[in-house]
Scaffold this active site. Structure first.
Site, PDB file in Angstrom:
ATOM      1  N   ASP A   9       0.842  -1.195   0.000  1.00  0.00           N
ATOM      2  CA  ASP A   9       0.000   0.000   0.000  1.00  0.00           C
ATOM      3  C   ASP A   9       0.883   1.252   0.000  1.00  0.00           C
ATOM      4  O   ASP A   9       1.748   1.411   0.865  1.00  0.00           O
ATOM      5  CB  ASP A   9      -0.892  -0.021   1.251  1.00  0.00           C
ATOM      6  CG  ASP A   9      -1.936   1.091   1.235  1.00  0.00           C
ATOM      7  OD1 ASP A   9      -1.969   1.878   0.271  1.00  0.00           O
ATOM      8  OD2 ASP A   9      -2.711   1.187   2.205  1.00  0.00           O
ATOM      9  N   ASP A 104      -3.426   2.664  -5.558  1.00  0.00           N
ATOM     10  CA  ASP A 104      -2.287   2.679  -4.640  1.00  0.00           C
ATOM     11  C   ASP A 104      -2.139   1.410  -3.811  1.00  0.00           C
ATOM     12  O   ASP A 104      -1.389   1.373  -2.837  1.00  0.00           O
ATOM     13  CB  ASP A 104      -2.374   3.886  -3.700  1.00  0.00           C
ATOM     14  CG  ASP A 104      -3.622   3.852  -2.820  1.00  0.00           C
ATOM     15  OD1 ASP A 104      -4.548   3.080  -3.125  1.00  0.00           O
ATOM     16  OD2 ASP A 104      -3.673   4.610  -1.840  1.00  0.00           O
ATOM     17  N   GLU A 105      -2.842   0.330  -4.207  1.00  0.00           N
ATOM     18  CA  GLU A 105      -2.768  -0.920  -3.448  1.00  0.00           C
ATOM     19  C   GLU A 105      -2.671  -2.117  -4.383  1.00  0.00           C
ATOM     20  O   GLU A 105      -3.271  -2.135  -5.455  1.00  0.00           O
ATOM     21  CB  GLU A 105      -4.010  -1.110  -2.580  1.00  0.00           C
ATOM     22  CG  GLU A 105      -4.164  -0.131  -1.446  1.00  0.00           C
ATOM     23  CD  GLU A 105      -5.466  -0.366  -0.693  1.00  0.00           C
ATOM     24  OE1 GLU A 105      -5.413  -0.832   0.453  1.00  0.00           O
ATOM     25  OE2 GLU A 105      -6.524  -0.096  -1.277  1.00  0.00           O
TER      26      GLU A 105
END
Length: 421
Positions: A9, A104-105
């Site tokens: 993350d 973003d993960e």
């Protein structure tokens, strides 16, 4: 060999992207705003510490921003998407089974003999991502996706790698996790669970499966099993194509004229067509909608919508724009100030299995397909809108406000970072 799932993350992703190209932002409070510079959608750790809340309207936190010298940026989605691609490329080169969960993960599936060796490997990966992209990441590791999410929360606090792999560690982490913070537990479901006297993840892990099924769904049962270390959600390395493609943006200011709305619909339709071709689909149903400002005190809220089916499916931008403008003209009403336009493409099917009608000219469709292929390649290589349709306009003054947007350092030659020696 033991199996584990890691969640990688990016920390405060949007704010981190801004910091990569402006070192003066390091250790300074930074916030990023939503469309039309309305609300705070991303905060650096320093911005959180001074009391700026997620989703807070900009006008409500102007005093804090001024007092604490908070740096404010409009959303720069082109930059963020490119930086995300760079981070995900490094992860994909390091692991075979990767599921990009969001911008973003990413989840990764790992088989290893030693957890200690795995932890060292992930620390090295974290350092590599930071060195190559400038983006800091936190990595949570466990035996299920749900537990990896909880481990990720712990990793963020420690700004590193956290392994939640031993059963003895489960209890403390689950007890300190509110039930509403468990992955997959929404607000409505959280209220129902709280009424059962369950306030944290540890209590939820012992909840009866039959009661859970009646309270929520089979997904709640899966969550409970995952909290107990039994993996029910595998890595989805090849997500299914979207069943509907939507493009919807608010205008910088209300639009009253048909010609500007046609320009906006043409732009949105072009974006939707790009997404359509990217996943190799064609659409047979087009919906166009217009809406006024729901918060206006001068006029009542209006939502005008119409759907039209095509004789045969298409992925051609020109055809989609043409039909979209026809629908727009049929729903447009003079005298209204429109705040938002919406495009919905549905009835999607694979372009390779497209059903032709007797009215279709196969040779013409083949030429259109080649044209779209060239259009996409040029826009990917030289940047979006290198080639565009005239109906999408030039100035586009109606676009959403982004008065504090940073440069597109990595995707626009005219805005590339320059260094003076």
């Amino acid at each position: 060999m033991s199996k584990y799932i890691a969640l990688i993350d990016c920390n405060n992703f949007y704010a981190s992207c801004e910091r990569v190209f402006d070192p003066s932002l390091q250790d300074k409070p930074v916030v990023v705003l939503s469309n039309n510079d309305g609300c705070v959608i991303a905060r650096s750790a320093e911005a959180k510490m001074v009391g700026i809340k997620m989703g807070e309207p900009l006008f409500r936190c102007k005093d804090i921003i001024k007092k604490e010298s908070v740096r404010v940026f409009s959303s720069n989605y082109t930059l963020y998407a490119d930086m995300s691609n760079r981070v995900m490329s490094i992860i994909k080169n390091h692991f075979e089974d990767v599921e990009i969960y969001s911008i973003d993960e990413a989840f990764v599936f790992i088989e290893t003999i030693s957890v200690d060796n795995l932890s060292k490997e992930l620390v090295a990966l974290r350092n590599k991502i930071l060195k190559w992209t400038g983006i800091p990441v936190s990595i949570g590791v466990s035996t299920t996706k749900t537990l990896a999410k909880l481990a990720g929360r712990k990793a963020k606090k420690n700004l590193g790698v956290y392994c939640l792999c031993a059963r003895k560690d489960f209890t403390n982490v689950l007890r300190e996790t509110p039930v509403g913070s468990v992955w997959g537990i929404g607000r409505r479901l959280e209220k129902r669970i709280l009424l059962k006297g369950i306030s944290n993840a540890y209590q939820l892990s012992f909840f009866d499966h039959k009661k859970a099924r009646s309270l929520g769904s089979i997904n709640l049962v899966r969550t409970i099993l995952e909290l107990n270390g039994l993996s029910c959600l595998g890595i989805d390395s090849a997500p299914e194509n979207k069943r509907q493609i939507t493009t919807s943006r608010a205008f910088g200011s209300p639009i009253y004229t048909l010609d500007l709305l046609q320009e906006a619909v043409s732009v949105y339709m072009s974006r939707a067509a790009e997404k359509l071709r990217f996943q190799g689909s064609s659409c047979s149903t087009i919906t166009v909608a217009l809406s006024t400002n729901r918060f206006s005190q001068r006029e009542d809220y209006k939502f005008l919508v119409k759907t039209q089916s095509l004789i045969s499916s298409t992925d051609s931008t020109s055809k989609l724009i043409s039909v979209g403008k026809e629908i727009l003209e049929s729903i447009f009403k003079k005298g209204l100030g429109y705040k938002k336009a919406h495009i919905f493409l549905s009835g999607l099917e694979k372009s390779t299995s497209k059903q032709y009608s007797l009215e279709d000219n196969v040779a013409s469709i083949a030429k259109e397909t080649n044209l779209m292929r060239v259009l996409d390649r040029l826009n990917i290589f030289y940047g979006r809108d290198t080639l565009k349709y005239a109906s999408t306009g030039i100035s586009r003054d109606w676009l959403m406000k982004r008065e504090k947007k940073s440069q597109s350092y990595t995707t626009n030659w005219s805005e590339i970072l320059t260094i003076q020696l």
